[in-house]
Design a protein around this motif. Sequence first.
Motif, PDB file in Angstrom:
ATOM      1  N   UNK A 145      43.125  32.507  34.170  1.00  0.00           N
ATOM      2  CA  UNK A 145      44.555  32.804  34.315  1.00  0.00           C
ATOM      3  C   UNK A 145      44.842  34.270  34.036  1.00  0.00           C
ATOM      4  N   UNK A 146      44.172  34.820  33.028  1.00  0.00           N
ATOM      5  CA  UNK A 146      44.356  36.232  32.701  1.00  0.00           C
ATOM      6  C   UNK A 146      43.883  37.117  33.848  1.00  0.00           C
ATOM      7  N   UNK A 147      42.738  36.776  34.430  1.00  0.00           N
ATOM      8  CA  UNK A 147      42.175  37.591  35.501  1.00  0.00           C
ATOM      9  C   UNK A 147      43.036  37.558  36.758  1.00  0.00           C
ATOM     10  N   UNK A 148      43.652  36.422  37.017  1.00  0.00           N
ATOM     11  CA  UNK A 148      44.471  36.291  38.227  1.00  0.00           C
ATOM     12  C   UNK A 148      45.789  37.053  38.131  1.00  0.00           C
ATOM     13  N   UNK A 149      46.194  37.416  36.898  1.00  0.00           N
ATOM     14  CA  UNK A 149      47.472  38.133  36.717  1.00  0.00           C
ATOM     15  C   UNK A 149      47.279  39.505  36.075  1.00  0.00           C
ATOM     16  N   UNK A 150      46.058  40.032  36.115  1.00  0.00           N
ATOM     17  CA  UNK A 150      45.754  41.283  35.410  1.00  0.00           C
ATOM     18  C   UNK A 150      46.379  42.503  36.070  1.00  0.00           C
ATOM     19  N   UNK A 151      46.585  42.485  37.362  1.00  0.00           N
ATOM     20  CA  UNK A 151      47.209  43.608  38.056  1.00  0.00           C
ATOM     21  C   UNK A 151      46.377  44.871  37.992  1.00  0.00           C
ATOM     22  N   UNK A 152      47.032  45.992  37.665  1.00  0.00           N
ATOM     23  CA  UNK A 152      46.350  47.292  37.668  1.00  0.00           C
ATOM     24  C   UNK A 152      45.286  47.416  36.589  1.00  0.00           C
ATOM     25  N   UNK A 153      45.316  46.529  35.606  1.00  0.00           N
ATOM     26  CA  UNK A 153      44.299  46.585  34.543  1.00  0.00           C
ATOM     27  C   UNK A 153      42.904  46.340  35.094  1.00  0.00           C
ATOM     28  N   UNK A 154      42.802  45.740  36.283  1.00  0.00           N
ATOM     29  CA  UNK A 154      41.496  45.463  36.881  1.00  0.00           C
ATOM     30  C   UNK A 154      40.734  46.747  37.199  1.00  0.00           C
ATOM     31  N   UNK A 155      41.441  47.860  37.304  1.00  0.00           N
ATOM     32  CA  UNK A 155      40.804  49.124  37.668  1.00  0.00           C
ATOM     33  C   UNK A 155      40.179  49.840  36.476  1.00  0.00           C
ATOM     34  N   UNK A 156      40.245  49.225  35.292  1.00  0.00           N
ATOM     35  CA  UNK A 156      39.708  49.882  34.095  1.00  0.00           C
ATOM     36  C   UNK A 156      38.196  50.073  34.175  1.00  0.00           C
ATOM     37  N   UNK A 157      37.474  49.151  34.824  1.00  0.00           N
ATOM     38  CA  UNK A 157      36.021  49.279  34.965  1.00  0.00           C
ATOM     39  C   UNK A 157      35.557  48.524  36.196  1.00  0.00           C
ATOM     40  N   UNK A 158      34.415  48.943  36.736  1.00  0.00           N
ATOM     41  CA  UNK A 158      33.858  48.267  37.912  1.00  0.00           C
ATOM     42  C   UNK A 158      33.497  46.828  37.600  1.00  0.00           C
ATOM     43  N   UNK A 159      32.987  46.608  36.386  1.00  0.00           N
ATOM     44  CA  UNK A 159      32.593  45.251  36.015  1.00  0.00           C
ATOM     45  C   UNK A 159      33.799  44.321  35.973  1.00  0.00           C
ATOM     46  N   UNK A 160      34.925  44.829  35.448  1.00  0.00           N
ATOM     47  CA  UNK A 160      36.135  44.007  35.397  1.00  0.00           C
ATOM     48  C   UNK A 160      36.696  43.775  36.801  1.00  0.00           C
ATOM     49  N   UNK A 161      36.632  44.809  37.645  1.00  0.00           N
ATOM     50  CA  UNK A 161      37.098  44.649  39.026  1.00  0.00           C
ATOM     51  C   UNK A 161      36.270  43.596  39.754  1.00  0.00           C
ATOM     52  N   UNK A 162      34.954  43.650  39.556  1.00  0.00           N
ATOM     53  CA  UNK A 162      34.076  42.657  40.181  1.00  0.00           C
ATOM     54  C   UNK A 162      34.403  41.253  39.670  1.00  0.00           C
ATOM     55  N   UNK A 163      34.597  41.140  38.349  1.00  0.00           N
ATOM     56  CA  UNK A 163      34.905  39.838  37.766  1.00  0.00           C
ATOM     57  C   UNK A 163      36.220  39.293  38.313  1.00  0.00           C
ATOM     58  N   UNK A 164      37.215  40.164  38.444  1.00  0.00           N
ATOM     59  CA  UNK A 164      38.506  39.724  38.965  1.00  0.00           C
ATOM     60  C   UNK A 164      38.410  39.249  40.402  1.00  0.00           C
ATOM     61  N   UNK A 165      37.676  39.999  41.225  1.00  0.00           N
ATOM     62  CA  UNK A 165      37.505  39.591  42.620  1.00  0.00           C
ATOM     63  C   UNK A 165      36.697  38.297  42.726  1.00  0.00           C
ATOM     64  N   UNK A 166      35.716  38.162  41.863  1.00  0.00           N
ATOM     65  CA  UNK A 166      34.914  36.934  41.879  1.00  0.00           C
ATOM     66  C   UNK A 166      35.775  35.732  41.469  1.00  0.00           C
ATOM     67  N   UNK A 167      36.694  35.956  40.549  1.00  0.00           N
ATOM     68  CA  UNK A 167      37.629  34.896  40.157  1.00  0.00           C
ATOM     69  C   UNK A 167      38.535  34.528  41.340  1.00  0.00           C
ATOM     70  N   UNK A 168      38.965  35.548  42.112  1.00  0.00           N
ATOM     71  CA  UNK A 168      39.754  35.284  43.322  1.00  0.00           C
ATOM     72  C   UNK A 168      38.965  34.435  44.314  1.00  0.00           C
ATOM     73  N   UNK A 169      37.666  34.734  44.439  1.00  0.00           N
ATOM     74  CA  UNK A 169      36.809  33.949  45.337  1.00  0.00           C
ATOM     75  C   UNK A 169      36.811  32.471  44.940  1.00  0.00           C
TER      76      UNK A 169
END
Length: 651
Positions: free
Chosen positions: A528-552
């Motif tokens: 739930x946190x990852x799906x609503x993180x917004x711009x915070x996803x850009x803090x690191x590549x690992x977090x961006x990857x995790x967020x996109x993987x959660x979207x998948x």
Amino acid sequence: MNTSSFAVDSSRGKTGDTAKTFILPDKCFQKHVGCAWGRGNKFTIYPRSQTVNKTPTDAADSKLMNIKQDILLFTPILRKLVNESNGTYLSLQKAAEAAKVSDNQVEFLKLSRQFRSIIRVCLENLQEAATKAEGIEKNNLLSYITIFYSIECIWHLCEILYIDNIPGDIVLPYLLEWVRFHFPCHEQTAAQLLGACERGSEEHEDYWDTVVGMVVQGRVDVARALLKLHSAGESNEFKLVDNSLRSMPVYSVYGGISTGEFTISWKHWQAECRSKLGSRVLASQPKLELIMKIIIGDYSAFESIRSKYSSWFDILGGWVMFTAPWSRRHELGAAAAACAGMQPAGRSHLDDMVRALLEGDLHQVIHEIQQISDNGWFATHLTDILFHCGKLTIMDKHQTNVTSRLRDSLILEYGCLLMEHKSLWSVGLSYLASCPPEGLRRAELILERMPVDTEAKAMKIIAEAKKYELIGVAQSVCRCMCARHLSAGRAGGALCWAMRGRSSAATARAAHAALAHYTQHAVLPAQDLLLTAGSAMLLSDALLFLGKYCDFHRLYKTKEFKKAAQLLVSLITSKIAPEYFWETLLLDTLPLLESDEPVFTSNDTYEIMLCLELRSSSLDGEKADLLRLALARNLARTALAEGDGTEEKGQ
């Protein structure tokens, strides 16, 4: 670990003048003792070995003794005083800002009275608790009452002399009010006698002391009423004294006469009183003669009654009233010296403070109130309000910024003291924040070292840090909480704290922990946190990857297979997936490759094939062969479907 407490003697007006001696209980502390300061007003005593790298063979070698000061303000019954006075203090700072634009003296007086009402409520609470307590606790409460009674008394006098804007600067009515309020001698007896309203009241053992006390306190009407209750109240002697008291001139700023005219009238009245006294008409009534001597300001008369009062403050108002009722504030020093000269042997700390106030020596006043064992509450707040009222500028005659530095040092010391308490630290923070920049630097250092026991306290620290723009502290706490969750294996909690602290390094560690957790348990934390993180996803590549993987995963669960497939291909080709996650990422393509309808295009399939060959070490032989077979079948289906679509388009 042995713990001892160093307690300031709060039963006296001052902290103890003699050093306290503590006997250390263990033999290991008798030689080679070391000492180290800890956080706050604490230090630790420990045995110091004389041999380098010596391994202790005795358990006694590892003993520590923590010594700390007992803080009066941390007593549960006094915490309300701390919290309520903080609100008034902050209001005073706002009023001081407004005073830079226009005069705000009325607001300062209002806030001073608020401080006094807070002290009065505190005294009432202490008195109520003392009636129910016993033993040592009762003695402690009684000592607290003595301390705060002195504080209220001094604050009230200081308010009269330096904060209130007295019309015409004629201070006598306010001085009499101060004496009556804090030293209500014989008031109860006078009320009883007047309530009974019986002739022959002189039979009461305290009758004459009460009459004289009312005269000395300036309550002339009460004294006249009491004299009429005497069995000889209708005699000529009593009528003479009554007439003298009745005709006494009383100065009023709004009375329509100048000070000079009043002075002439007053001296004429006193001359008449001296004439009546000199005629020896009152020789047969020594008590009435004493009253006449008092109202003409006879020093020996005041001196003769001094022993009947607990302090010289009781007669101060009467002395001013019958010697110089037109006195201004700066003229009270002589009256104080005269009354204090009647003092029997010995004097209290309160005597010194009152003398310094009446003489206008504010430097000495501040020095004296710093000696009160209330841990700086009084000195801090009184100095602050005097500073804002502009009454301390006299101390800056030969030096620069003495008063501002004095005021800031007291507030900083008081704020640091409160920061030591587990629940009052936020109050202390507001004091430090009111003294920038030094206060904020101290606040930052203390907050960074504050023990964080619970998540609720961490959130409180972060909120307070952001309130005062201490962003570094907020980020530091978030990093610490993130590390704590990571060490406990709670990847979701770590991710939450890392994102709250906006730390790229912490979010990368937490994201890797979440991905590693998924590879082991096939469960994504904090979805739930990852799906609503917004711009915070850009803090690191690992977090961006995790967020996109959660979207998948979300798309896959909602059966939006084509969108899921496109997102998965983008993750595969982005090359930001960590090495340990490639096996999971490639195997996620299998169920989509085996779907009834192809969801990967031929180009997507080629991309997956290329990654598989480049990452062949990520999959073992059997899984790789299975994936190659699925890719080949999907390529055949997509090639045929795309070929059919091209031909139809050409036709």
